[in-house]
Design a protein around this motif. Structure first.
Motif, short mmCIF file in Angstrom:
data_model
loop_
_atom_site.label_atom_id
_atom_site.label_comp_id
_atom_site.label_asym_id
_atom_site.label_seq_id
_atom_site.Cartn_x
_atom_site.Cartn_y
_atom_site.Cartn_z
N MET A 149 0.82 -1.19 0.00
CA MET A 149 0.00 0.00 0.00
C MET A 149 0.87 1.27 0.00
O MET A 149 0.54 2.24 -0.67
N ARG A 150 1.94 1.22 0.78
CA ARG A 150 2.84 2.37 0.82
C ARG A 150 3.48 2.59 -0.54
O ARG A 150 3.68 3.72 -0.97
N LEU A 151 3.84 1.52 -1.18
CA LEU A 151 4.47 1.60 -2.48
C LEU A 151 3.52 2.22 -3.51
O LEU A 151 3.92 3.06 -4.32
N LEU A 152 2.27 1.85 -3.45
CA LEU A 152 1.27 2.41 -4.37
C LEU A 152 1.08 3.90 -4.10
O LEU A 152 1.02 4.70 -5.05
N LEU A 153 1.00 4.28 -2.83
CA LEU A 153 0.87 5.70 -2.48
C LEU A 153 2.10 6.48 -2.94
O LEU A 153 1.97 7.60 -3.47
N LEU A 154 3.29 5.92 -2.77
CA LEU A 154 4.52 6.57 -3.22
C LEU A 154 4.51 6.76 -4.74
O LEU A 154 4.88 7.83 -5.24
N LEU A 155 4.07 5.76 -5.48
CA LEU A 155 4.00 5.88 -6.94
C LEU A 155 3.00 6.94 -7.37
O LEU A 155 3.26 7.70 -8.32
N VAL A 156 1.88 7.04 -6.69
CA VAL A 156 0.88 8.06 -7.02
C VAL A 156 1.44 9.45 -6.75
O VAL A 156 1.30 10.38 -7.56
N VAL A 157 2.10 9.63 -5.61
CA VAL A 157 2.67 10.93 -5.27
C VAL A 157 3.76 11.30 -6.27
O VAL A 157 3.83 12.44 -6.74
N LEU A 158 4.61 10.36 -6.63
CA LEU A 158 5.66 10.64 -7.61
C LEU A 158 5.07 10.96 -8.98
O LEU A 158 5.59 11.83 -9.70
N ALA A 159 4.00 10.31 -9.36
CA ALA A 159 3.35 10.60 -10.63
C ALA A 159 2.77 12.02 -10.62
O ALA A 159 2.91 12.76 -11.60
N ILE A 160 2.16 12.41 -9.53
CA ILE A 160 1.59 13.77 -9.42
C ILE A 160 2.71 14.80 -9.48
O ILE A 160 2.61 15.81 -10.19
N ILE A 161 3.79 14.57 -8.75
CA ILE A 161 4.92 15.50 -8.78
C ILE A 161 5.52 15.55 -10.18
O ILE A 161 5.85 16.63 -10.69
N GLY A 162 5.67 14.40 -10.82
CA GLY A 162 6.22 14.36 -12.17
C GLY A 162 5.36 15.11 -13.17
O GLY A 162 5.86 15.88 -14.00
N LEU A 163 4.05 14.91 -13.11
CA LEU A 163 3.15 15.62 -14.02
C LEU A 163 3.18 17.13 -13.77
O LEU A 163 3.13 17.93 -14.71
N THR A 164 3.26 17.50 -12.51
CA THR A 164 3.33 18.92 -12.18
C THR A 164 4.62 19.54 -12.72
O THR A 164 4.60 20.64 -13.30
N LEU A 165 5.73 18.84 -12.56
CA LEU A 165 7.00 19.36 -13.07
C LEU A 165 7.00 19.45 -14.60
O LEU A 165 7.50 20.41 -15.17
N VAL A 166 6.46 18.45 -15.26
CA VAL A 166 6.40 18.48 -16.72
C VAL A 166 5.55 19.65 -17.19
O VAL A 166 5.91 20.37 -18.12
N ARG A 167 4.45 19.85 -16.52
CA ARG A 167 3.57 20.97 -16.88
C ARG A 167 4.24 22.31 -16.62
O ARG A 167 4.14 23.24 -17.40
N TRP A 168 4.92 22.41 -15.49
CA TRP A 168 5.56 23.67 -15.09
C TRP A 168 6.77 23.97 -15.97
O TRP A 168 6.98 25.10 -16.41
N LEU A 169 7.60 22.97 -16.22
CA LEU A 169 8.81 23.18 -16.99
C LEU A 169 8.60 23.05 -18.49
O LEU A 169 9.48 23.40 -19.27
N GLY A 170 7.45 22.58 -18.91
CA GLY A 170 7.18 22.39 -20.33
C GLY A 170 6.96 23.69 -21.08
O GLY A 170 7.11 23.74 -22.30
N HIS A 171 6.61 24.73 -20.39
CA HIS A 171 6.38 26.02 -21.05
C HIS A 171 7.70 26.68 -21.38
O HIS A 171 8.64 26.63 -20.60
N GLY A 172 7.75 27.31 -22.55
CA GLY A 172 8.95 28.04 -22.94
C GLY A 172 9.04 29.34 -22.17
O GLY A 172 8.09 29.76 -21.50
N PRO A 173 10.17 29.99 -22.24
CA PRO A 173 10.32 31.26 -21.54
C PRO A 173 9.42 32.32 -22.18
O PRO A 173 9.12 32.26 -23.38
N PRO A 174 8.97 33.27 -21.40
CA PRO A 174 8.12 34.32 -21.98
C PRO A 174 8.91 35.16 -22.97
O PRO A 174 10.12 35.33 -22.86
N ALA A 175 8.20 35.67 -23.96
CA ALA A 175 8.84 36.50 -24.97
C ALA A 175 9.33 37.80 -24.33
O ALA A 175 8.62 38.39 -23.51
N PRO A 176 10.53 38.25 -24.66
CA PRO A 176 11.04 39.49 -24.06
C PRO A 176 10.23 40.68 -24.55
O PRO A 176 9.80 40.74 -25.70
N LYS A 177 10.03 41.60 -23.64
CA LYS A 177 9.30 42.81 -24.00
C LYS A 177 10.25 43.76 -24.71
O LYS A 177 11.33 44.07 -24.22
#
Length: 75
Positions: free
Chosen positions: A1-29
């Motif tokens: 059960m702990r292993l399953l919870l750990l995998l779910v937490v890691l998947a959520i963190i991984g998806l969050t990081l991919v979403r956060w880091l997947g965006h390119g830098p903003p265009a310079p003004k």
């Protein structure tokens, strides 16, 4: 059960990081005035042209400073 919870937490963190880091830098003004600024003078290849280059670069620096001062005082 702990292993399953750990995998779910890691998947959520991984998806969050991919979403956060997947965006390119903003265009310079870029302000409209800097897009149309004059180009600096070309560096001469011959030593005889250094005097003219010095005068051109000094004029360019003074014009740029005046333009920047005008932009800062305008708004």
């Amino acid at each position: 059960m702990r292993l399953l919870l750990l995998l779910v937490v890691l998947a959520i963190i991984g998806l969050t990081l991919v979403r956060w880091l997947g965006h390119g830098p903003p265009a310079p003004k870029v302000s409209g005035a800097s897009e149309h600024s004059a180009e600096p003078p070309k560096v001469p290849n011959r030593p005889q042209d250094m005097k003219a280059f010095e005068a051109d670069i000094n004029r360019f620096i003074k014009d740029s400073a005046a333009q920047r001062a005008k932009q800062e005082s305008a708004p």
